[in-house]
Design a protein around this motif. Structure first.
Motif, PDB file in Angstrom:
ATOM      1  N   VAL A  26       0.745  -1.139  -0.074  1.00  0.00           N
ATOM      2  CA  VAL A  26       0.083  -0.071  -0.089  1.00  0.00           C
ATOM      3  C   VAL A  26       0.370   1.022   0.179  1.00  0.00           C
ATOM      4  N   VAL A  27       0.956   1.776  -0.782  1.00  0.00           N
ATOM      5  CA  VAL A  27       1.405   2.729  -1.464  1.00  0.00           C
ATOM      6  C   VAL A  27       0.699   4.628  -1.283  1.00  0.00           C
ATOM      7  N   GLN A  28       0.768   5.392  -0.126  1.00  0.00           N
ATOM      8  CA  GLN A  28       0.262   6.334   0.345  1.00  0.00           C
ATOM      9  C   GLN A  28       1.140   7.523   0.128  1.00  0.00           C
ATOM     10  N   CYS A  29       0.481   8.467  -0.657  1.00  0.00           N
ATOM     11  CA  CYS A  29       1.692   9.817  -1.393  1.00  0.00           C
ATOM     12  C   CYS A  29       0.624  10.806   0.017  1.00  0.00           C
ATOM     13  N   GLN A  30       1.526  11.195   1.247  1.00  0.00           N
ATOM     14  CA  GLN A  30       0.458  12.367   2.096  1.00  0.00           C
ATOM     15  C   GLN A  30       0.762  13.477   2.031  1.00  0.00           C
ATOM     16  N   TYR A  67       6.746  12.288   0.216  1.00  0.00           N
ATOM     17  CA  TYR A  67       5.426  12.562   1.005  1.00  0.00           C
ATOM     18  C   TYR A  67       5.315  10.507   0.653  1.00  0.00           C
ATOM     19  N   ILE A  68       5.932  10.345   0.130  1.00  0.00           N
ATOM     20  CA  ILE A  68       5.454   8.462   0.078  1.00  0.00           C
ATOM     21  C   ILE A  68       5.497   8.061   1.688  1.00  0.00           C
ATOM     22  N   HIS A  69       4.704   6.606   1.915  1.00  0.00           N
ATOM     23  CA  HIS A  69       4.269   5.901   2.465  1.00  0.00           C
ATOM     24  C   HIS A  69       4.141   4.785   2.331  1.00  0.00           C
ATOM     25  N   VAL A  70       4.957   3.921   2.834  1.00  0.00           N
ATOM     26  CA  VAL A  70       4.738   2.146   1.600  1.00  0.00           C
ATOM     27  C   VAL A  70       4.668   1.595   3.236  1.00  0.00           C
TER      28      VAL A  70
END
Length: 104
Positions: A26-30, A67-70
């Protein structure tokens, strides 16, 4: 016992391990609040087997990497048919000309 830090878990977990168990990345851009899900098998087709915390992504909306959170997600049976996952369609090699200036 307290829960282990998520980043320490991801440092020991490789893409091949996540693929063998059936996890989804799951890759989220904050920055722009976009969430994308990828299969580890698709990532392994163009990147070597590394730990999950070392996989680098760039947001396709804003183009930022900072800002990427994996994270890793284990899908349940209720997610089948409802969870959108991005699949790899193909890999494109781009040929770029390289120029140099010479005097005649």
């Amino acid at each position: 016992m307290p829960e282990m830090n998520q980043s320490k878990k991801l440092a020991r977990w490789s893409l091949a391990d996540a693929s063998a168990v059936g996890h989804i990345l799951v890759v989220q851009c904050q920055y722009c609040r976009i969430t994308r899900r990828y299969l580890p098998d698709d990532i392994l087709k163009f990147q070597k087997n590394t730990s999950v915390d070392r996989v680098r992504f760039r947001c396709q909306e804003c183009g930022k990497r900072d800002y990427i959170h994996v994270s890793v997600y284990s899908p349940s049976t209720t997610d089948i048919g409802k969870l959108p996952v991005r699949r790899l369609v193909g890999i494109r090699d781009v040929k770029m000309p390289i120029w140099r200036d010479e005097t005649m």
